[in-house]
Scaffold this active site. Structure first.
Site, PDB file in Angstrom:
ATOM      1  N   GLU A 124      -7.394 -12.208 -54.947  1.00 14.37           N
ATOM      2  CA  GLU A 124      -7.249 -13.427 -54.158  1.00 14.37           C
ATOM      3  C   GLU A 124      -8.237 -14.486 -54.629  1.00 14.37           C
ATOM      4  OE1 GLU A 124      -8.020 -14.761 -49.459  1.00 14.37           O
ATOM      5  OE2 GLU A 124      -8.533 -12.743 -50.176  1.00 14.37           O
ATOM      6  N   PHE A 125      -7.774 -15.730 -54.703  1.00 18.68           N
ATOM      7  CA  PHE A 125      -8.674 -16.838 -55.005  1.00 18.68           C
ATOM      8  C   PHE A 125      -9.152 -17.446 -53.691  1.00 18.68           C
ATOM      9  CE2 PHE A 125      -9.833 -21.218 -55.736  1.00 18.68           C
ATOM     10  CZ  PHE A 125     -10.599 -21.147 -56.891  1.00 18.68           C
ATOM     11  N   ILE A 126     -10.458 -17.617 -53.556  1.00 17.71           N
ATOM     12  CA  ILE A 126     -11.033 -18.214 -52.358  1.00 17.71           C
ATOM     13  C   ILE A 126     -11.724 -19.508 -52.740  1.00 17.71           C
ATOM     14  CG2 ILE A 126     -12.706 -17.944 -50.489  1.00 17.71           C
ATOM     15  CD1 ILE A 126     -12.268 -14.926 -50.638  1.00 17.71           C
ATOM     16  N   ASP A 229     -24.832  -4.657 -54.138  1.00 22.15           N
ATOM     17  CA  ASP A 229     -25.474  -5.577 -55.090  1.00 22.15           C
ATOM     18  C   ASP A 229     -25.526  -6.968 -54.470  1.00 22.15           C
ATOM     19  OD1 ASP A 229     -26.655  -6.522 -57.399  1.00 22.15           O
ATOM     20  OD2 ASP A 229     -24.802  -6.648 -58.542  1.00 22.15           O
TER      21      ASP A 229
END
Length: 325
Positions: A124-126, A229
């Site tokens: 998904e692109f956010i 991380d």
């Protein structure tokens, strides 16, 4: 979407510059084609055309791209020299965090091999906002993820993954102190000995491992889903100023271990206050804090060289004095 798989920042300790296998069952390997990324987007991604492909900066292990399509946007990372195991581990971690329905993470869609060698992950692109957002909300939602993400198998993860480019061994264990000593600190110490011939840090580090159990007296340790991380490069805020975490090195462990990169995360007091309202602070928290920093200092030593050795050794020496070991 910003991508950063390794951290580069200034340490809180003076005069040092500091700058993720088994196949996941729900990420089938992509069939080989001339362009498997394009093929997936135009079939399972439900797009009929890709209108633009833009480069996204920020990473130092992988190349990142933003695919614009008539069905929305996709975020793609590629690595021309590493097989799909690394991205499979990342996808499994993202999916585990996504399933908690707590803090926002990019939903992974596909992992596969590139026909010319290497691998890719589509997710998904956010869209990220311009501000750093609300630290209290970040702390609250991280705590909610830790509270919701539990494992009946103990400490570890479904697959081994990587921390930066260092292998992270996640074989299941019922004992956190044993797991952290062997699979985290012990593994990094062995790397330092094998890579640099550093027997001094290896021997002192193992003395610490053999004596660190007293730091966990009267502590209830549950296996919580950790990002693994969590530094500033892996934290962002969307256009609604909601926190987003990405590029994980997930496993189930002691919740306090997710503060191990705090020296490079910029967590404010409001972050900790909100976190501990959901996940109360346990006895001896302050004494254990540096123990969780040590894993990441050792990893940076192994990845980037001797500039990190003194920070790691200083922590070890401080604990050996404290524990009279």
């Amino acid at each position: 979407m910003a991508v950063a798989s390794l951290s580069i920042c200034f340490s809180a300790r003076p005069n040092l510059l500091l700058c993720n296998f088994s196949r996941p069952k729900f990420f089938a390997m992509a069939a080989m084609s001339e362009d498997p990324i394009r093929e997936w987007i135009l079939t399972q991604g439900k797009a009929t055309q890709i209108t633009k492909i833009g480069s996204v900066g920020g990473g130092c292990i992988n190349l990142a791209s933003h695919y614009h399509t008539d069905a929305g946007s996709f975020f793609v990372k590629t690595n021309r020299s590493i097989g799909p195991a690394m991205f499979e581990g990342e996808a499994l971690g993202l999916e585990a965090m996504y399933e908690t329905r707590t803090i926002r993470v990019p939903k992974p869609h596909k992992v596969g091999e590139l026909p010319t060698g290497g691998s890719y992950i589509i997710m998904e692109f956010i869209d990220f906002g311009g501000s750093r957002g609300n630290q209290a909300e970040l702390g609250r939602k991280l705590a909610e993820m830790h509270k919701a993400g539990k494992s009946s198998k103990g400490f570890g993860f479904e697959v081994d993954n990587t921390i930066g480019s260092t292998p992270q061994i996640n074989t299941w264990s019922s004992d956190w102190i044993e797991f952290y000593g062997e699979k985290r600190l012990g593994y990094q110490l062995k790397l330092a000995r094998d890579q640099y011939g550093d027997s001094a840090i290896y021997q002192k580090g193992h003395t610490l491992i053999q004596n660190m159990a007293s730091l966990f007296e009267n502590v209830v340790i549950e296996p919580c889903l950790l990002h693994g991380d969590l530094w500033s490069g892996n934290i962002a805020y969307d256009t609604n100023s909601e926190p987003v975490i990405l590029d994980p090195a997930c496993y189930y462990g002691h919740n306090e271990a997710d503060f191990g990169m705090s020296w490079c995360a910029g967590f404010e007091e409001s972050f900790y206050n909100a976190y501990f309202k959901v996940m109360p602070k346990q006895p001896g928290y302050e004494k254990r804090r540096d123990l969780y920093l040590l894993y990441h200092y050792l990893n940076h030593y192994n990845l980037f060289g001797s500039g990190y050795r003194s920070s790691a050794m200083s922590i070890i020496d401080d604990y050996l004095r404290m524990l009279k070991a």
